[in-house]
Structure formats: structure tokens, C-alpha cells
Design a protein around this motif. Structure first.
Motif, PDB file in Angstrom:
ATOM      1  N   TYR A 181      -3.025  14.859   4.236  1.00  0.00           N
ATOM      2  CA  TYR A 181      -2.930  13.560   3.713  1.00  0.00           C
ATOM      3  C   TYR A 181      -2.478  13.765   2.126  1.00  0.00           C
ATOM      4  O   TYR A 181      -2.796  14.944   1.682  1.00  0.00           O
ATOM      5  CB  TYR A 181      -4.320  12.672   3.760  1.00  0.00           C
ATOM      6  CG  TYR A 181      -4.825  12.427   5.196  1.00  0.00           C
ATOM      7  CD1 TYR A 181      -4.408  11.483   6.076  1.00  0.00           C
ATOM      8  CD2 TYR A 181      -5.616  13.375   5.793  1.00  0.00           C
ATOM      9  CE1 TYR A 181      -4.788  11.205   7.040  1.00  0.00           C
ATOM     10  CE2 TYR A 181      -6.300  13.328   7.008  1.00  0.00           C
ATOM     11  CZ  TYR A 181      -5.785  12.183   7.760  1.00  0.00           C
ATOM     12  OH  TYR A 181      -6.365  12.022   8.865  1.00  0.00           O
ATOM     13  N   ASN A 216      -1.963   7.815  -6.479  1.00  0.00           N
ATOM     14  CA  ASN A 216      -2.422   6.816  -7.448  1.00  0.00           C
ATOM     15  C   ASN A 216      -1.727   6.683  -8.777  1.00  0.00           C
ATOM     16  O   ASN A 216      -1.113   7.798  -8.965  1.00  0.00           O
ATOM     17  CB  ASN A 216      -3.990   6.697  -7.523  1.00  0.00           C
ATOM     18  CG  ASN A 216      -4.928   6.953  -6.445  1.00  0.00           C
ATOM     19  OD1 ASN A 216      -4.536   6.014  -5.495  1.00  0.00           O
ATOM     20  ND2 ASN A 216      -6.088   7.553  -6.497  1.00  0.00           N
ATOM     21  N   SER A 227       0.566  10.216   5.200  1.00  0.00           N
ATOM     22  CA  SER A 227      -0.018  11.091   6.420  1.00  0.00           C
ATOM     23  C   SER A 227       0.735  12.026   7.201  1.00  0.00           C
ATOM     24  O   SER A 227       1.979  11.521   7.054  1.00  0.00           O
ATOM     25  CB  SER A 227      -0.772  10.174   7.550  1.00  0.00           C
ATOM     26  OG  SER A 227      -1.874   9.468   6.869  1.00  0.00           O
ATOM     27  N   ARG A 232      -0.744   6.036   0.303  1.00  0.00           N
ATOM     28  CA  ARG A 232      -1.335   7.108   1.057  1.00  0.00           C
ATOM     29  C   ARG A 232      -0.469   7.690   2.160  1.00  0.00           C
ATOM     30  O   ARG A 232      -0.187   6.943   3.174  1.00  0.00           O
ATOM     31  CB  ARG A 232      -2.926   6.886   1.924  1.00  0.00           C
ATOM     32  CG  ARG A 232      -3.354   8.198   2.179  1.00  0.00           C
ATOM     33  CD  ARG A 232      -4.846   7.998   3.079  1.00  0.00           C
ATOM     34  NE  ARG A 232      -4.542   7.541   4.306  1.00  0.00           N
ATOM     35  CZ  ARG A 232      -5.290   7.715   5.249  1.00  0.00           C
ATOM     36  NH1 ARG A 232      -6.214   8.382   5.052  1.00  0.00           N
ATOM     37  NH2 ARG A 232      -5.157   6.999   6.563  1.00  0.00           N
ATOM     38  N   GLN A 279      -3.074  11.312  -1.188  1.00  0.00           N
ATOM     39  CA  GLN A 279      -3.407  10.181  -1.568  1.00  0.00           C
ATOM     40  C   GLN A 279      -2.559   9.763  -3.146  1.00  0.00           C
ATOM     41  O   GLN A 279      -2.954  10.859  -3.894  1.00  0.00           O
ATOM     42  CB  GLN A 279      -4.998   9.904  -1.781  1.00  0.00           C
ATOM     43  CG  GLN A 279      -5.397   8.568  -2.623  1.00  0.00           C
ATOM     44  CD  GLN A 279      -5.043   7.437  -1.724  1.00  0.00           C
ATOM     45  OE1 GLN A 279      -5.296   7.401  -0.929  1.00  0.00           O
ATOM     46  NE2 GLN A 279      -4.482   6.346  -2.695  1.00  0.00           N
ATOM     47  N   SER A 331      -0.516   2.426  -5.650  1.00  0.00           N
ATOM     48  CA  SER A 331      -1.038   3.721  -4.655  1.00  0.00           C
ATOM     49  C   SER A 331      -0.503   3.619  -3.219  1.00  0.00           C
ATOM     50  O   SER A 331      -0.273   2.442  -2.752  1.00  0.00           O
ATOM     51  CB  SER A 331      -2.509   3.421  -4.377  1.00  0.00           C
ATOM     52  OG  SER A 331      -3.093   3.710  -5.797  1.00  0.00           O
TER      53      SER A 331
END
Length: 115
Positions: A79, A83, A21, A19, A81, A17
Motif C-alpha cells: 500500500y 497525504n 494498493s 491510498r 498512503q 489524500s
């Protein structure tokens, strides 16, 4: 005037994963949509996800169920995210924001997923 600064990219193994920004600063007014696009070498830039201001979120078919886009309007930040990453997710990811003054792009951040 307007600057979009991206962060969070890197190298991960398949199934991992990350993330991302993207923070906007400067003379930007009335932000409408905030989104992410990606571009792999030799391929056309494609939509990853977009989150309008009060509208329905839209994801690219290849990332549905794995990626989640969100925004913090107070911080002018969007953002992503990510996964269950796959090698085919490898690309440069670009933030895009539309506002009253037009459209703005981030500098891009590299995401590499190894098998």
C-alpha cells in the motif's frame, strides 16, 4: 503467471489524500522487496518508496513525511498512503515487487493533483 493489480489512483485537489494498493497473485515465491515508483510525462521514472522484507523503509526525498508505505505479506499486497498531495505528485504510479523469480511491475495507476 504473476499479476500485479493496482488500484486507488484518481484526481484530487492539492492537500488531499489517496491510498494506492497493489496485490500480487499467481506463481510468485519468496517476495523480497515491495515498492512504488512514479513517472511524469517527459521525466524519468523515480523511486517513491520501497519496503524490504524485514529491512529499513526508504522514501524518495520529495515524499518524506507525506507518504507511508506498508505491506500485508499474507495478502501479497503493498500500500501507499499519500497525504498532503501536491501538484508535483502528478504521475503514473507503478508497483514493483522483487521475488525469487525476478522483478514484476504493475500496470500503473494515474494520480492527478490539481491546484
Amino acid at each position: 503467471q504473476v499479476q500485479l493489480v493496482e488500484s486507488g489512483g484518481g484526481l484530487v485537489q492539492a492537500g488531499g489524500s489517496l491510498r494506492l494498493s497493489c496485490a500480487a497473485s499467481g506463481s510468485i515465491f519468496s517476495i523480497s522487496s515491495m515498492g512504488w515508483y512514479r513517472q511524469a510525462p517527459g521525466k524519468q521514472r523515480e523511486l517513491v518508496a520501497i519496503i524490504p522484507n524485514g529491512g529499513r523503509i526508504n522514501y524518495g526525498d520529495s515524499v518524506k513525511g507525506r507518504f507511508t508505505i506498508s505491506r500485508d505479506n499474507a495478502k501479497n499486497t503493498v500500500y501507499l498512503q499519500m497525504n498532503s498531495l501536491k501538484p508535483e505528485d502528478t504521475a503514473v504510479y507503478y508497483c514493483r515487487i522483487t521475488a525469487w523469480g525476478g522483478e514484476y511491475w504493475g500496470q500503473g495507476t494515474q494520480v492527478t493533483v490539481s491546484s
